[in-house]
Design an enzyme around this catalytic site. Structure first.
Site, PDB file in Angstrom:
ATOM      1  N   LYS A   1       0.824  -1.229   0.000  1.00  0.00           N
ATOM      2  CA  LYS A   1       0.000   0.000   0.000  1.00  0.00           C
ATOM      3  C   LYS A   1       0.849   1.266   0.000  1.00  0.00           C
ATOM      4  CE  LYS A   1      -0.548   0.503   4.948  1.00  0.00           C
ATOM      5  NZ  LYS A   1      -1.174  -0.027   6.141  1.00  0.00           N
TER       6      LYS A   1
ATOM      7  N   ARG B   1      -6.923   1.833  16.865  1.00  0.00           N
ATOM      8  CA  ARG B   1      -7.343   1.973  15.483  1.00  0.00           C
ATOM      9  C   ARG B   1      -8.419   0.915  15.293  1.00  0.00           C
ATOM     10  NH1 ARG B   1      -3.551   1.903  10.062  1.00  0.00           N
ATOM     11  NH2 ARG B   1      -4.241  -0.274  10.041  1.00  0.00           N
TER      12      ARG B   1
HETATM   13  C1  LIG Z   1      -0.305  -0.823   6.700  1.00  0.00           C
HETATM   14  C2  LIG Z   1      -0.657  -2.037   7.391  1.00  0.00           C
HETATM   15  C3  LIG Z   1       0.311  -3.018   7.608  1.00  0.00           C
HETATM   16  C4  LIG Z   1       1.753  -2.867   7.184  1.00  0.00           C
HETATM   17  O1  LIG Z   1       2.401  -1.912   7.976  1.00  0.00           O
HETATM   18  P1  LIG Z   1       3.967  -1.606   7.810  1.00  0.00           P
HETATM   19  O2  LIG Z   1       4.280  -0.699   8.934  1.00  0.00           O
HETATM   20  O3  LIG Z   1       4.125  -0.964   6.474  1.00  0.00           O
HETATM   21  O4  LIG Z   1       4.686  -2.901   7.886  1.00  0.00           O
HETATM   22  C5  LIG Z   1      -0.086  -4.169   8.261  1.00  0.00           C
HETATM   23  N1  LIG Z   1      -1.360  -4.343   8.673  1.00  0.00           N
HETATM   24  C6  LIG Z   1      -2.310  -3.418   8.474  1.00  0.00           C
HETATM   25  C7  LIG Z   1      -3.691  -3.686   8.959  1.00  0.00           C
HETATM   26  C8  LIG Z   1      -1.997  -2.231   7.840  1.00  0.00           C
HETATM   27  O5  LIG Z   1      -2.947  -1.313   7.659  1.00  0.00           O
END
Ligand SMILES: *Cc1c(COP(=O)(O)O)cnc(C)c1O
Length: 365
Positions: free
Chosen positions: A36, A131
C-alpha cells in the site's frame, strides 16, 4: 525529462523481503508483503513475491484491481476494513480480509453466497492502539454471530499496533492476542490457523525470540521497502535502506542571499518561514514540490546539500556545500521516508521506474 522521477530498485526490495521472510520463518511466522505504501506497484509486488512473501496485502481495492490486471498471481489480503459498498468486489478479488464489523461480515456472507464461494476473514482485535478492531470483551459475541453466517470462514485473529496510538508490540499484548484466540477456539470448538500479530513494528520482538509461539503471521510493508523496523525506525540489519531514490531536475541555479529581503508575511502554506543567515549561498530550484512529495521526509544523497523549503511546484536547496559538481539541468537525488514515498508514489507528476540493480534488466512497469 519533464517530470521528476522515482527509481525503484526491485532487486533491493526482493533482497529485503528475503531477509525479513527468513527471519520470520526461523520463528515459524509467515509474511504477507504489503504494497500500500507504493500504490500496489506490480513490479514491487513481484519483487516481494520473489523474496518469499506468501501473499500480497493491500489497503485499496483500486490497487488490488491494478495488481490483478498486471497479472500478479498470488493470494491477496485486504488490510483496510472492507466498505459495505464494495463487498461484491472484495469477495471476488480478495482471498482474505481483515474485519471488525458484523454488518460487513453479513454483507460479505451474502456476496459470497451469491457467488457460491467462501470468503476467509481474520477478525481484528484492538489491543490498545485504538485503530481498528473489536474490544476484547465483544469478541465472543462477534464470533458466535459470525459463525452463523454462510460463506464466511473465520481463519484467524489479528491485531494492528503502532499506527494510531503508537502502542508497540510486547510479549504481553501479543500473549493477550494468543489468549483471546485460545478462548475463542475453546468456546466455539473451532481452530484458528492464523494469528496475525502485526506489521513492521514487530521485528525487534520477533528477532529477540520473545514473540509468543502461536503468533504465526505478519503483514510487513515499510521494513521491506525502506529497510527499517518502525518502533524507532532503526535500520534493519542486512537490508537496503536505499531502494527508492527521487531524482529532481535543477530549473534555476543562482547565488542569492540566505535571508529574504523586505517586509515578511506568511509563505504559500500559511507558515512564517524561519531563515538562518549564512550570507550568500548557491541555491538550486528543483522541479518537485509539495504537490509531489513531503519535503520534510527527503534526505539528499549528497550530504553537503541542505533542503531550504518548498512551495507547491518548487523545492529550494542550498548546494553551496555540495560534494560533487552541480550544474544547470543536472538532477539531484534524495531518499524518501515513508510519508515522502507515499506522496511521490501517489503523485501523477512523478515518474516511477522499476529497475534491477543486479541483472541490469532495464525498466519494467
Ligand atoms: C499498513 C498495514 C500493515 C503494514 O504496515 P507496515 O508498517 O508498512 O509494515 C499491516 N497491517 C495493516 C492492517 C496495515 O494497515
Amino acid at each position: 525529462m519533464a517530470f521528476p522521477h522515482l527509481t525503484i530498485d526491485a532487486d533491493k526490495i526482493e533482497h529485503n523481503a528475503r531477509v525479513i521472510v527468513d527471519l520470520c520463518r526461523a520463528h515459524e511466522i509467515a509474511v504477507t508483503g504489503v504494497t500500500k505504501g507504493v500504490c500496489g506497484n506490480p513490479g514491487i509486488a513481484r519483487a516481494m513475491l520473489r523474496g518469499g512473501v506468501v501473499s500480497i496485502g493491500e489497503s485499496r481495492m483500486t490497487n488490488l484491481h491494478n495488481l490483478k490486471a498486471a497479472g500478479v498471481d498470488c493470494q491477496f489480503m485486504l488490510l483496510r476494513l472492507p466498505p459495505l459498498s464494495l463487498v461484491e468486489d472484495v469477495v471476488q478479488l480478495v482471498d482474505v480480509s481483515l474485519n471488525s464489523e458484523l454488518a460487513v461480515l453479513a454483507a460479505l456472507s451474502d456476496a459470497a453466497c451469491r457467488r457460491s464461494c467462501t470468503h476467509d476473514v481474520i477478525v481484528m482485535v484492538d489491543l490498545g492502539d485504538l485503530r481498528e478492531g473489536l474490544w476484547p470483551d465483544d469478541l465472543d459475541a462477534f464470533v458466535e454471530a459470525a459463525l452463523r453466517l454462510p460463506g464466511i470462514r473465520i481463519v484467524g485473529l489479528g491485531a494492528n499496533l503502532t499506527c494510531f496510538g503508537g502502542i508497540i508490540p510486547t510479549e504481553q499484548n501479543m500473549a493477550a492476542l494468543v489468549d483471546y484466540a485460545i478462548r475463542v477456539e475453546r468456546s466455539f470448538g473451532i481452530s484458528l490457523p492464523w494469528i496475525s500479530g502485526g506489521n513492521s513494528s514487530a521485528l525487534e520482538l520477533i528477532a529477540s525470540g520473545r514473540m509468543p509461539k502461536r503468533i504465526n503471521h505478519m503483514r510487513i510493508g515499510e521494513a521491506i521497502l525502506l529497510g527499517h523496523e518502525t518502533t524507532h525506525r532503526r535500520p534493519w540489519p542486512g537490508t537496503y535502506p536505499d531502494a527508492f531514490v527521487l531524482h529532481a531536475e535543477i530549473l534555476e541555479l543562482k547565488t542569492k542571499p540566505s535571508v529574504p529581503i523586505g517586509e515578511r508575511g506568511e509563505d504559500a502554506f500559511g507558515k512564517m518561514p524561519v531563515f538562518t543567515d549564512r550570507g550568500l549561498i548557491r541555491r538550486a530550484i528543483l522541479n518537485v514540490g509539495r504537490e509531489d512529495v513531503s519535503i520534510e521526509g527527503l534526505k539528499p544523497l549528497d550530504q553537503g546539500i541542505v533542503i531550504l523549503g518548498a512551495s507547491s511546484d518548487y523545492m529550494i536547496v542550498d548546494v553551496t556545500g555540495a560534494t560533487g559538481p552541480v550544474g544547470m539541468g543536472d538532477t539531484l537525488a534524495f531518499h524518501p521516508d515513508y510519508a515522502a514515498l507515499l506522496a511521490a508514489m501517489t503523485s501523477p507528476y512523478v515518474d516511477k521506474r522499476v529497475l534491477h540493480s543486479v541483472d541490469h534488466g532495464g525498466a519494467e512497469s
